[in-house]
Design an enzyme around this catalytic site. Structure first.
Site, short mmCIF file in Angstrom:
data_model
loop_
_atom_site.label_atom_id
_atom_site.label_comp_id
_atom_site.label_asym_id
_atom_site.label_seq_id
_atom_site.Cartn_x
_atom_site.Cartn_y
_atom_site.Cartn_z
N LYS A 36 0.84 -1.21 0.00
CA LYS A 36 0.00 0.00 0.00
C LYS A 36 0.86 1.25 0.00
CE LYS A 36 -4.34 -1.22 2.23
NZ LYS A 36 -5.27 -1.02 3.33
N THR A 123 -13.17 2.17 15.39
CA THR A 123 -14.36 1.89 16.21
C THR A 123 -13.97 0.86 17.26
OG1 THR A 123 -15.74 2.35 14.30
CG2 THR A 123 -16.76 1.09 16.10
N LEU A 154 -18.05 8.45 8.43
CA LEU A 154 -18.12 8.48 6.96
C LEU A 154 -18.69 7.18 6.42
CD1 LEU A 154 -15.76 6.54 5.55
CD2 LEU A 154 -14.28 8.40 6.19
N LYS A 222 -20.65 5.82 18.84
CA LYS A 222 -20.32 5.30 17.50
C LYS A 222 -21.05 3.98 17.26
CE LYS A 222 -18.64 4.17 13.68
NZ LYS A 222 -19.13 4.75 12.45
N LEU A 268 -34.59 3.49 5.15
CA LEU A 268 -35.85 2.74 5.20
C LEU A 268 -35.96 1.85 3.95
CD1 LEU A 268 -38.40 5.46 6.44
CD2 LEU A 268 -37.13 3.77 7.79
N CYS A 278 -18.64 -2.67 8.43
CA CYS A 278 -18.98 -2.06 9.73
C CYS A 278 -20.30 -2.50 10.35
CB CYS A 278 -18.88 -0.56 9.62
SG CYS A 278 -17.15 -0.08 9.44
N ARG A 345 -16.13 -6.83 1.90
CA ARG A 345 -16.22 -7.38 3.26
C ARG A 345 -17.69 -7.51 3.66
NH1 ARG A 345 -11.98 -3.48 6.38
NH2 ARG A 345 -12.75 -1.99 4.84
P1 NAD Z 1 -8.98 -0.96 6.63
O1 NAD Z 1 -8.88 -2.40 6.91
O2 NAD Z 1 -9.42 -0.49 5.28
O3 NAD Z 1 -7.59 -0.24 6.93
C1 NAD Z 1 -6.85 -0.47 8.09
C2 NAD Z 1 -5.37 -0.27 7.75
O4 NAD Z 1 -4.60 -0.33 8.94
C3 NAD Z 1 -4.80 -1.36 6.83
O5 NAD Z 1 -4.22 -0.75 5.69
C4 NAD Z 1 -3.75 -2.07 7.68
O6 NAD Z 1 -2.64 -2.53 6.94
C5 NAD Z 1 -3.36 -0.96 8.64
N1 NAD Z 1 -2.76 -1.43 9.90
C6 NAD Z 1 -3.15 -2.45 10.70
N2 NAD Z 1 -2.38 -2.50 11.79
C7 NAD Z 1 -1.48 -1.50 11.70
C8 NAD Z 1 -0.45 -1.03 12.54
N3 NAD Z 1 -0.19 -1.59 13.72
N4 NAD Z 1 0.27 0.03 12.11
C9 NAD Z 1 0.03 0.63 10.93
N5 NAD Z 1 -0.96 0.24 10.11
C10 NAD Z 1 -1.71 -0.82 10.48
O7 NAD Z 1 -9.97 -0.38 7.75
P2 NAD Z 1 -11.03 0.81 7.62
O8 NAD Z 1 -12.21 0.34 6.86
O9 NAD Z 1 -10.34 2.05 7.23
O10 NAD Z 1 -11.50 0.91 9.16
C11 NAD Z 1 -10.62 1.36 10.15
C12 NAD Z 1 -11.43 1.58 11.43
O11 NAD Z 1 -12.38 2.61 11.23
C13 NAD Z 1 -12.23 0.36 11.92
O12 NAD Z 1 -12.25 0.38 13.31
C14 NAD Z 1 -13.62 0.63 11.38
O13 NAD Z 1 -14.62 0.01 12.13
C15 NAD Z 1 -13.70 2.13 11.50
N6 NAD Z 1 -14.62 2.77 10.55
C16 NAD Z 1 -14.62 2.37 9.25
C17 NAD Z 1 -15.45 3.03 8.34
C18 NAD Z 1 -15.51 2.62 6.89
O14 NAD Z 1 -16.36 3.11 6.18
N7 NAD Z 1 -14.65 1.73 6.41
C19 NAD Z 1 -16.26 4.10 8.76
C20 NAD Z 1 -16.22 4.47 10.11
C21 NAD Z 1 -15.38 3.81 10.99
C1 UGA Z 2 -22.02 2.90 7.57
C2 UGA Z 2 -22.61 4.17 8.21
O1 UGA Z 2 -23.61 4.71 7.35
C3 UGA Z 2 -21.52 5.21 8.44
O2 UGA Z 2 -22.07 6.35 9.11
C4 UGA Z 2 -20.43 4.58 9.31
O3 UGA Z 2 -19.36 5.50 9.50
C5 UGA Z 2 -19.90 3.33 8.64
O4 UGA Z 2 -20.99 2.39 8.41
C6 UGA Z 2 -18.90 2.61 9.48
O5 UGA Z 2 -18.93 2.69 10.69
O6 UGA Z 2 -18.10 1.97 8.84
P1 UGA Z 2 -21.25 2.18 5.12
O7 UGA Z 2 -21.10 0.83 5.73
O8 UGA Z 2 -20.15 2.72 4.28
O9 UGA Z 2 -21.49 3.26 6.30
O10 UGA Z 2 -22.53 2.19 4.21
P2 UGA Z 2 -24.09 2.52 4.37
O11 UGA Z 2 -24.48 3.44 3.31
O12 UGA Z 2 -24.46 2.87 5.75
O13 UGA Z 2 -24.72 1.08 4.02
C7 UGA Z 2 -24.48 -0.04 4.82
C8 UGA Z 2 -25.30 -1.20 4.32
O14 UGA Z 2 -26.70 -0.99 4.55
C9 UGA Z 2 -25.16 -1.45 2.81
O15 UGA Z 2 -25.09 -2.84 2.57
C10 UGA Z 2 -26.44 -0.88 2.24
O16 UGA Z 2 -26.83 -1.49 1.03
C11 UGA Z 2 -27.42 -1.20 3.36
N1 UGA Z 2 -28.62 -0.30 3.38
C12 UGA Z 2 -28.48 1.02 3.60
C13 UGA Z 2 -29.86 -0.87 3.20
O17 UGA Z 2 -30.00 -2.10 3.01
N2 UGA Z 2 -30.96 -0.06 3.26
C14 UGA Z 2 -30.86 1.29 3.48
O18 UGA Z 2 -31.92 1.98 3.52
C15 UGA Z 2 -29.58 1.84 3.65
#
Ligand code: NAD
Ligand code: UGA
Length: 465
Positions: A36, A123, A154, A222, A268, A278, A345
């Site tokens: 990466k 999280t 986000l 969260k 909805l 997530c 995922r």
């Molecule tokens: P991700 O798996 O896409 O990325 C995590 C990154 O961390 C990877 O690139 C991995 O190689 C790196 N990593 C792991 N251990 C490490 C270390 N010790 N030092 C340096 N790098 C390291 O994860 P993500 O989707 O970005 O989610 C990260 C966190 O944010 C999770 O807790 C998730 O629940 C939360 N979150 C995710 C979203 C989302 O939309 N994906 C939204 C809100 C919150």
């Molecule tokens: C969700 C939350 O919306 C974000 O606020 C949060 O930060 C994030 O999880 C996280 O913690 O990672 P995300 O998973 O990117 O974001 O996508 P969403 O748009 O929330 O959709 C999640 C799932 O619900 C998808 O599979 C979507 O198709 C489904 N969905 C969404 C439904 O089946 N019905 C709906 O009305 C809305």
């Protein structure tokens, strides 16, 4: 302008780091994944996230990437942690990456003379920030490493927009953290930046709320937010299943209840259930966190169970329409858990496809961004195809599992010509009303001939619909 280190360059870390650099801060992204880092250092994004490349280019020299903590931490005023917190097999949160990150940080923070704010965006279970602070204190960093929680809200697919124009920024921590983060986020809080062309500012935009609370409340909020949204979806899936039984239209039900400001119209939309990295993991995690405290969250258990069951509905619908699936060609449109992302995922598509293949169907799958990554997750008998037409040709049904815009624009006449039977099984209720009438259509909680299409309000009232 501040010096920022972001640990973890996944969906959250990259969006955070790139956006902060776009806003004028100097940012170093750190990841253990050297592949990466070499991609990012060469200016390429390892994830598909619309608009992020534009911000990355605009950030230019303010943004750099490394695998070395030392290099990133030395000058950092603020260190963001955005490493993954996946689930263990039993659904409990796995904090191994977070613990490893804290262990890596300790020696580098020990070399510093002024306090560094360590901000957790991952999280994590309630009390994690307190436990991190205790670890730093035990390592002799009391006063040098200040820990705060800054939960991330986000959504993938709209991450840039959600970061530049959030509804709220939540800080869990003391006044040092709240003041420093208010300063860091000032361009967003005051909306004082030039919007990128991929995410223009809308005229009616309200500036975000800045909500400062204690660390535990931020951490719990969260999970509570994600679980609440998941609950709305599972609730509507159950109502949709009931609509199928009684002949009501779930979209009309959603329109009615969503017009109540106390309920709101978002989340909805019924379908094949929520997926992604997530909602499934965070609902399971909250369940475990509560159970460990002797607190049974019954509503949450039902939300999870309904979601797991909902995937089965579309297979049942295919069988209701086609009878046995043995030997029948089915076109699967969309694999990612939602459109606008390459993330597979916990995508509901994967178990659904396994089930269809187990029923003996000849399954052809298409997705505009995730086909390559999906191959290892699919049964050997399934055919991934790059050309959509190869999936549609002579298919006896198409199943829409991800509502990518390219699928919603498919022409009815074309589908009638290319498919053996132009049957649309819409796992997202995403096809427009017009197409539903032009072809054989089967949605979730949508009657075969929508009753409401015939009902028109008096002319004088039409404008208020
Ligand atoms: P991700 O798996 O896409 O990325 C995590 C990154 O961390 C990877 O690139 C991995 O190689 C790196 N990593 C792991 N251990 C490490 C270390 N010790 N030092 C340096 N790098 C390291 O994860 P993500 O989707 O970005 O989610 C990260 C966190 O944010 C999770 O807790 C998730 O629940 C939360 N979150 C995710 C979203 C989302 O939309 N994906 C939204 C809100 C919150
Ligand atoms: C969700 C939350 O919306 C974000 O606020 C949060 O930060 C994030 O999880 C996280 O913690 O990672 P995300 O998973 O990117 O974001 O996508 P969403 O748009 O929330 O959709 C999640 C799932 O619900 C998808 O599979 C979507 O198709 C489904 N969905 C969404 C439904 O089946 N019905 C709906 O009305 C809305």
């Amino acid at each position: 302008m501040m010096n920022i280190a972001v640990i973890g360059t996944g969906y959250v870390g990259l969006t955070t780091g790139i956006t902060l650099a776009y806003l004028g801060h100097r940012v170093t992204g750190v990841d253990l994944n050297v592949h990466k880092i070499s991609l990012l250092s060469a200016g390429s994004l390892p994830i598909y996230e619309p608009g992020l490349d534009e911000l990355m280019k605009a950030a230019g020299g303010r943004l750099q990437f490394t695998s070395s903590y030392e290099q990133a931490i030395a000058d950092a005023d603020i260190v963001f942690i955005a490493v993954g917190t996946p689930e263990h097999a039993d659904g409990s949160p796995n904090l191994d990456y977070l613990h490893a990150c804290v262990s890596e940080l300790i020696p580098h923070l020990s070399n510093k003379r002024s306090p560094t704010l360590i901000v957790n965006k991952s999280t994590v279970p309630v009390g994690t920030a307190d436990r991190m602070a205790a670890r730093f204190s035990e390592a002799g960093l009391c006063g040098l490493a200040i820990v705060a929680s800054n939960p991330e809200f986000l959504r993938q697919g709209s991450a840039v927009r959600d970061t530049l124009y959030p509804e709220r920024i939540v800080i869990g921590g003391g006044s040092f953290a709240a003041c420093l983060l208010a300063e860091l986020y000032a361009p967003i809080l005051e909306q004082q930046f030039e919007p990128p062309s991929s995410a223009p500012r809308t005229a009616q935009l309200q500036p975000p709320a800045f909500i400062a609370v204690d660390r535990k409340s931020a951490e719990l909020a969260k999970y509570a937010a994600n679980a609440f949204l998941a609950m709305k979806i599972s609730y509507m899936n159950e109502i949709a299943n009931l609509c199928d039984r009684v002949g009501a239209d779930v979209e009309e039900v959603a329109r009615v209840i969503g017009s109540d400001a106390r309920i709101g119209p978002a989340f909805l939309r019924p379908g094949i259930g929520y997926g992604g990295s997530c909602f499934p993991k965070d609902t399971n995690a909250l369940h475990h966190i509560a159970a460990a405290e002797g607190c049974e969250l019954k509503l949450l258990s039902a939300v999870i169970e309904v979601n797991n069951r909902q995937r089965q509905r579309i297979v049942e619908k295919a069988k209701q329409k086609l009878g046995s699936l043995q030997g029948r060609k089915l076109a699967i449109l969309g694999l990612t858990f939602k459109p606008g992302t390459d993330d597979l995922r916990n995508a509901p598509s994967i178990p659904i496809i396994h089930e269809l293949a187990a029923e003996g169907a000849r399954v052809y799958v298409h997705d505009p961004v995730s086909l390559g990554a999906a191959v290892s997750l699919l049964p050997d008998s399934v055919r991934p195809v790059v050309q959509l037409e190869d999936a549609l040709r002579d298919a006896e049904a198409l199943l829409l599992l991800t509502e990518w815009p390219m699928y919603l624009g498919l022409d009815a006449e074309y589908l009638r010509t290319v498919m053996k039977r132009p049957l649309l099984i819409d796992g997202r209720n995403a096809w427009g009303k017009q197409k539903r009438m032009e072809l054989e259509y089967c949605g979730i909680g949508i009657p075969a001939s929508p009753a409401s299409s015939a009902i028109q309000p008096p002319a004088a009232l039409r404008s208020v619909r």
